[in-house]
Design an enzyme around this catalytic site. Structure first.
Site, PDB file in Angstrom:
ATOM      1  N   LYS A  71     -36.688  38.502 -54.364  1.00 16.12           N
ATOM      2  CA  LYS A  71     -36.399  39.579 -55.235  1.00 16.12           C
ATOM      3  C   LYS A  71     -36.804  40.968 -54.341  1.00 16.12           C
ATOM      4  O   LYS A  71     -37.599  41.105 -53.752  1.00 16.12           O
ATOM      5  CB  LYS A  71     -37.138  39.462 -56.505  1.00 16.12           C
ATOM      6  N   ARG A 120     -40.139  37.871 -67.505  1.00 16.41           N
ATOM      7  CA  ARG A 120     -41.227  37.120 -66.821  1.00 16.41           C
ATOM      8  C   ARG A 120     -42.415  37.796 -66.777  1.00 16.41           C
ATOM      9  O   ARG A 120     -43.705  37.204 -66.811  1.00 16.41           O
ATOM     10  CB  ARG A 120     -40.637  36.875 -65.358  1.00 16.41           C
ATOM     11  N   MET A 143     -51.613  44.175 -66.597  1.00 15.79           N
ATOM     12  CA  MET A 143     -50.449  44.044 -66.178  1.00 15.79           C
ATOM     13  C   MET A 143     -49.632  44.857 -65.259  1.00 15.79           C
ATOM     14  O   MET A 143     -48.449  45.042 -64.742  1.00 15.79           O
ATOM     15  CB  MET A 143     -49.476  43.462 -67.162  1.00 15.79           C
ATOM     16  N   THR A 173     -50.918  47.075 -62.435  1.00 16.87           N
ATOM     17  CA  THR A 173     -51.425  47.266 -61.062  1.00 16.87           C
ATOM     18  C   THR A 173     -50.839  46.220 -60.297  1.00 16.87           C
ATOM     19  O   THR A 173     -50.997  44.829 -60.323  1.00 16.87           O
ATOM     20  CB  THR A 173     -52.855  47.301 -60.981  1.00 16.87           C
ATOM     21  N   ASP A 174     -49.733  46.548 -59.450  1.00 17.49           N
ATOM     22  CA  ASP A 174     -49.029  45.840 -58.512  1.00 17.49           C
ATOM     23  C   ASP A 174     -48.711  46.521 -57.181  1.00 17.49           C
ATOM     24  O   ASP A 174     -47.704  45.896 -56.256  1.00 17.49           O
ATOM     25  CB  ASP A 174     -47.682  45.432 -59.157  1.00 17.49           C
ATOM     26  N   LYS A 228     -52.859  51.582 -57.016  1.00 22.81           N
ATOM     27  CA  LYS A 228     -52.661  51.690 -58.627  1.00 22.81           C
ATOM     28  C   LYS A 228     -53.891  51.064 -59.179  1.00 22.81           C
ATOM     29  O   LYS A 228     -54.577  50.204 -58.534  1.00 22.81           O
ATOM     30  CB  LYS A 228     -51.452  50.846 -58.843  1.00 22.81           C
ATOM     31  N   GLY A 256     -52.423  40.268 -63.668  1.00 24.51           N
ATOM     32  CA  GLY A 256     -51.200  40.075 -63.479  1.00 24.51           C
ATOM     33  C   GLY A 256     -50.232  40.908 -62.387  1.00 24.51           C
ATOM     34  O   GLY A 256     -49.823  41.884 -62.760  1.00 24.51           O
TER      35      GLY A 256
END
Length: 321
Positions: A67, A110, A219, A221-222, A226, A292
């Protein structure tokens, strides 16, 4: 190669389909039948955008691909979704490109499914109040998915920009659940489950906000830097994640690990809880946390599910490369 546009993804990729795909791939990861490859993700120095490439291979489901996309914070002013992406799938037997799937709705579904899996397996059975920290585009997906996992009677919400909360209230109303905008201390005092879904680079939810027995799905922080949670709160919880390597590098746990409050070996995999290989919640008073981070395998599993559903739905657009 099959091309599946956004409108078809929106029609086919239901909450049930998303949950099924994500739950299955988390289990495959735990059995070491699926692997995420190293992530490339960073600020691009233009339009305040974050861009990344995630890839992997699920040997159980034979989903191979990547992706590409990211977060463009100014898109809302242009009438576009801030998150923009696409998934490219390859045939696992030949390496030929097999499908390109629009990734915007897929990503939202998702991501919501991942937190929903964590709620199903880690939240107290008697959870009745859902807390929402964040009120952006993704928050609505998160709320709808969460409401399917417990008999929630009320949603309490907080957002840095409170003028956005009526939109979240409208979603709750449509789902038949009461909604109230509150301050963070009250949100933590009331909520049995808290979902944080913001783009924050500083802690919002603190340890003193959260009562014993709460389940938190962090959900937002990626990316490096962050942060939504106080590291002390992370350290006080029993922590589970989609993938430990991402959790400690770009996920919420990066800060607690850097501060020496949490060790990588202290972090459990949600997939191991799904398969029964590891225990989840061990007591009613325990604070559980799902970090997540959003792994490639979720996107690939979701895209493969969309392709499967699209094949059953009727004629597809196909192109030769």
């Amino acid at each position: 190669m099959i091309v599946i546009p956004e409108h078809l993804v929106e029609r086919l990729f239901t909450a049930e389909a998303a949950f099924e795909a994500v739950e299955a791939v988390f289990a495959a990861m735990s059995r070491r039948e699926a692997e995420n490859f190293p992530v490339v993700r960073d600020m691009i120095g233009h339009a305040d955008a974050v861009y990344g490439i995630k890839s992997g291979f699920d040997r159980a489901g034979l989903a191979l691909g990547l992706k590409a996309g990211g977060y463009w914070p100014g898109n809302a002013e242009k009438g576009l979704t801030n998150h923009q992406s696409a998934v490219l799938l390859f045939d696992a037997d030949t390496g030929r490109p097999s499908a390109i799937v629009s990734g915007n709705h897929l990503t939202a579904m998702r991501t919501a499914a991942a937190s929903a899996v964590s709620i199903r397996y880690l939240a107290r059975p008697d959870a009745r109040v859902l807390g929402m920290v964040g009120a952006g585009h993704q928050a609505a997906f998160q709320m709808r998915a969460a409401l399917r996992q417990r008999h929630f009677e009320k949603v309490v919400g907080w957002n840095l920009h409170p003028e956005m909360l009526p939109g979240l209230a409208a979603v709750a109303q449509a789902e038949g659940v009461a909604f109230e905008a509150v301050e963070l201390d009250r949100l933590g005092a009331e909520a049995d489950v808290i979902i944080t879904i913001t783009s924050s680079f500083a802690p919002i939810l603190l340890a003193e906000h959260v009562k014993p027995g709460t389940h938190i799905a962090a959900m937002g922080t990626d990316t490096r830097g962050k942060q939504e949670l106080d590291p002390g709160l992370v350290a006080a919880a029993s922590v589970f994640t989609d993938e430990v390597a991402q959790s400690i590098s770009i996920g919420e746990c990066q800060h607690a690990v850097a501060a020496g409050l949490v060790l990588a070996e202290d972090i459990g995999e949600i997939g191991a809880v799904v398969t029964g290989a590891a225990a989840g919640r061990r007591s009613l008073e325990e604070i559980t946390l799902f970090d997540g981070t959003g792994v490639a395998l979720q996107d690939l599993a979701g895209a493969a599910k969309v392709v499967e559903l699209a094949r059953d739905a009727g004629p597809l657009v196909s192109v030769d490369l």
